[in-house]
Scaffold this motif. Structure first.
Motif, short mmCIF file in Angstrom:
data_model
loop_
_atom_site.label_atom_id
_atom_site.label_comp_id
_atom_site.label_asym_id
_atom_site.label_seq_id
_atom_site.Cartn_x
_atom_site.Cartn_y
_atom_site.Cartn_z
N PRO A 15 0.32 -1.29 -0.11
CA PRO A 15 -0.10 0.19 0.26
C PRO A 15 1.09 1.46 0.55
O PRO A 15 0.71 1.87 -0.67
N GLU A 16 2.08 1.18 0.78
CA GLU A 16 2.68 2.06 1.15
C GLU A 16 3.24 2.17 -0.45
O GLU A 16 3.48 4.32 -1.46
N ASN B 178 -2.02 6.59 6.24
CA ASN B 178 -2.05 6.37 4.78
C ASN B 178 -0.21 6.70 4.69
O ASN B 178 0.34 6.25 4.14
N LEU B 179 -0.23 8.47 4.51
CA LEU B 179 0.81 9.69 4.78
C LEU B 179 1.39 9.39 4.91
O LEU B 179 2.82 8.57 4.98
N VAL B 180 1.38 9.29 6.72
CA VAL B 180 2.07 8.85 7.44
C VAL B 180 2.89 7.61 7.76
O VAL B 180 3.88 7.00 7.60
N LYS B 181 2.05 6.74 7.03
CA LYS B 181 2.91 4.91 6.67
C LYS B 181 3.68 5.12 5.92
O LYS B 181 4.73 4.49 5.78
N PHE C 232 7.49 3.96 6.71
CA PHE C 232 8.62 3.26 5.64
C PHE C 232 9.45 4.23 4.73
O PHE C 232 10.18 3.02 4.48
N ILE C 233 9.73 4.88 4.44
CA ILE C 233 10.60 5.76 4.36
C ILE C 233 11.84 5.71 4.80
O ILE C 233 13.06 5.95 4.42
N ARG C 234 10.98 6.23 6.15
CA ARG C 234 12.54 6.17 6.92
C ARG C 234 13.19 5.17 7.84
O ARG C 234 14.13 4.90 7.45
#
Length: 167
Positions: A38-39, A90-93, A97-99
């Motif tokens: 999803p991310e 979802n944007l926070v997720k 993920f990017i971090r």
């Protein structure tokens, strides 16, 4: 274009596009791709049509949406009025993920900075993410510059943040 006779080369949607490209180049593997599907799909959507994502998903103007989206992708909180909406969650997720991905690329840097730091690990994550995508941005700009320097008709190159101005 700022001046007649010049042209701007700009990395559009810089941070999301470079992060997506680096994730693809470094190949996270099938298990992680499935786990973070999803991310990764949201990142693809932002990269393919950022303006549509801002307008249709975040329901914000381009100016407001870019600022809010980048704040969240950089580890900040969503706007108070929208923090309970699923798209912002979802944007926070995606940001998380990017971090995680950036820290997994630089595990020694992460561990060293964590031991030396008096600040929270959240800020360390953000510093490593910035380091991660700025490396990608630097590589893009380096290759652009090498190409541009080979163009005989080019008279002048000015480096402007994440772009070049040519005449």
């Amino acid at each position: 274009v700022a001046f007649p006779g010049t042209m701007d080369l700009d990395i559009q949607n810089c941070m999301p596009n470079i992060v997506r490209h680096m994730i693809r180049c470094l190949d996270i593997g099938p298990d992680q791709k499935e786990c973070y599907k999803p991310e990764l799909e949201m990142l693809d959507e932002i990269c393919k049509d950022r303006d549509g994502f801002l307008r249709n998903k975040l329901q914000m103007s381009k100016g407001q949406g870019k600022t809010a989206m980048h704040k969240v992708l950089s580890g900040g909180a969503p706007p108070d009025s929208a923090k309970d909406e699923q798209v912002w969650k979802n944007l926070v997720k995606l940001s998380r993920f990017i971090r995680w991905f950036a820290c997994s690329v630089f595990p020694i840097d992460w561990q060293t900075r964590l031991k030396e730091s008096q600040s929270s690990s959240h800020n360390l994550h953000n510093r490593i993410v910035a380091h991660f995508w700025q490396i990608g941005e630097g590589l893009v700009l380096k290759h652009w510059c090498e190409f541009l320097l080979q163009q005989p008709a080019l008279k002048h190159i000015s480096k402007c943040f994440d772009s070049y101005r040519l005449d």
